[in-house]
Design a protein around this motif. Structure first.
Motif, mmCIF file in Angstrom:
data_model
loop_
_atom_site.group_PDB
_atom_site.id
_atom_site.type_symbol
_atom_site.label_atom_id
_atom_site.label_comp_id
_atom_site.label_asym_id
_atom_site.label_seq_id
_atom_site.Cartn_x
_atom_site.Cartn_y
_atom_site.Cartn_z
ATOM 1 N N ARG A 168 -29.759 -12.970 -4.715
ATOM 2 C CA ARG A 168 -29.212 -12.937 -3.358
ATOM 3 C C ARG A 168 -30.247 -13.309 -2.306
ATOM 4 N N ILE A 169 -31.541 -13.308 -2.716
ATOM 5 C CA ILE A 169 -32.562 -13.709 -1.745
ATOM 6 C C ILE A 169 -32.398 -15.174 -1.334
ATOM 7 N N TRP A 213 -39.704 -19.350 2.261
ATOM 8 C CA TRP A 213 -40.713 -19.195 1.223
ATOM 9 C C TRP A 213 -41.898 -20.143 1.394
ATOM 10 N N TYR A 265 -35.896 -17.800 -10.649
ATOM 11 C CA TYR A 265 -35.948 -16.377 -10.339
ATOM 12 C C TYR A 265 -36.412 -15.523 -11.524
ATOM 13 N N SER A 325 -32.752 -21.036 2.263
ATOM 14 C CA SER A 325 -33.858 -21.310 1.355
ATOM 15 C C SER A 325 -34.036 -22.824 1.238
ATOM 16 N N SER A 339 -29.721 -14.586 1.698
ATOM 17 C CA SER A 339 -29.677 -13.396 2.552
ATOM 18 C C SER A 339 -30.725 -13.416 3.664
ATOM 19 N N HIS A 340 -31.208 -14.597 4.021
ATOM 20 C CA HIS A 340 -32.181 -14.696 5.107
ATOM 21 C C HIS A 340 -31.571 -15.466 6.271
ATOM 22 N N LEU A 365 -35.885 -11.794 -10.318
ATOM 23 C CA LEU A 365 -35.622 -11.548 -8.907
ATOM 24 C C LEU A 365 -34.123 -11.500 -8.625
ATOM 25 N N ASP A 366 -33.775 -10.803 -7.592
ATOM 26 C CA ASP A 366 -32.390 -10.730 -7.143
ATOM 27 C C ASP A 366 -32.021 -12.074 -6.516
#
Length: 350
Positions: free
Chosen positions: A335-336, A348, A121, A344, A339-340, A332-333
């Motif tokens: 939490r990505i 992406w 990140y 992950s 949070s989807h 980058l945060d």
């Protein structure tokens, strides 16, 4: 204009080298101190290939009407100091300026998902200081300046007009100075832990950079290295500042350094006690160090500094160092990662 983004492969090395050589030609015109050899395709190709051959390197290419107009290569760097990060080195990117630096944004958008999928990140990119359109493109990707890399010519001390202070003695460090010099080692990390730098400071443990005994042993090796010039500033016999000059390496981790010319010295570290700052200690050390570097046959000197360090970012340009590249950074945060709707890395790599 419709741009096609494709994965980087060995077949792209020649075209990428041509783009890099063309970019460096423009950089060299604006800063003649930069090494000239990278204006030639052969040296540029070797530099690109060295990046591409790094473990886990990934890259993409921007194509327009069958021609490469840009490329981007990222190299993961995962350790205690930098965390999980990816680096774009100077030889790891170039665009055909005819088509505009906006191409960088398309390249980053296509390549960075693989970095995120790796859990990296923290993203870093080295960008030529003279290429304002490229800097603007990276700024528009939420990158910001973190580190400046500067260069200047070596010179005799008289041309630098150092302050005359009879109470200040400048001399080369000896092994007997080791313990006293180590007292100054925490000046920089302590200073940069404060506003507006806010860099992590690890207190006595200072874990990412090794334990104290390892640091002490490294200092001993520097003191014993004939090519390393460790200059001390003393007032009334007490060390109040130091600067370390070493031969600048044209390579870093087997990567060509596009900033280092032939016969170049590297000002690796400089520190002055807080109560002595503003009294000419740094200026006297710099004048002495550059003069001695010239005597040793060096024609140029490079150094680097945090742009958020108000003292160093004002001091070094005043000493004649011209920025030739900036290290940009984006974090980058995290939490990505969760949070989807899908876990992950599916979002992406789709």
């Amino acid at each position: 204009m419709h741009i096609e983004i494709v994965p980087f492969s060995d077949t792209h090395l020649e075209e990428a080298a041509a783009l890099l050589a063309l970019r460096h030609q423009g950089d060299h015109v604006l800063e003649p101190a930069l090494p000239e050899r990278f204006t030639q395709a052969a040296a540029a190709r070797a530099a690109v290939e060295a990046i591409w051959r790094k473990p886990d390197a990934t890259g993409v290419v921007a194509m327009y009407e069958g021609r490469m107009i840009g490329y981007l290569i990222g190299v993961p760097r995962i350790n205690q100091v930098w965390g999980r990060s990816v680096w774009v080195y100077l030889a790891g990117h170039a665009v055909n300026r005819t088509y505009g630096s906006e191409v960088y944004r398309d390249l980053y958008a296509a390549l960075s998902p693989s970095w995120v999928a790796l859990g990296c990140y923290a993203h870093y990119a080295l960008i030529p200081a003279s290429d304002q359109p490229a800097l603007d493109a990276w700024f528009a990707l939420s990158f910001g300046k973190e580190q400046a890399h500067g260069i200047r010519e070596t010179a005799d001390a008289s041309s630098l007009a150092p302050p005359v202070d009879p109470s200040l003695e400048i001399r080369r460090a000896e092994l007997a100075d080791l313990e006293a010099s180590l007292e100054l080692d925490e000046i920089i990390p302590r200073h940069q832990s404060r506003a507006p730098v806010y860099a992590p400071y690890w207190f006595e443990e200072y874990a990412p950079f090794g334990d104290k005994e390892a640091i002490r042993q490294e200092s001993i090796e520097i003191f014993q290295d004939e090519n390393a010039k460790f200059w001390l500033a003393l007032r009334n016999g007490r060390i109040v500042g130091y600067q370390l000059y070493m031969p600048a390496s044209p390579h870093f981790d087997k990567i060509d350094n596009l900033m280092v010319p032939e016969q170049c010295s590297y000002l690796a570290i400089a520190a002055t006690r807080e109560e002595e700052q503003g009294r000419g200690v740094g200026r006297a050390l710099t004048a002495h160090g550059l003069a001695k570097a010239q005597t040793d046959g060096y024609t140029h000197c490079i150094t680097d500094w945090r742009v958020t360090n108000l003292l160093s970012s004002r001091f070094w340009p005043r000493q004649g160092f011209r920025p030739v590249a900036y290290r940009l950074s984006r974090r980058l945060d995290e939490r990505i990662a969760w949070s989807h709707e899908k876990p992950s890395p599916s979002p992406w790599l789709s």
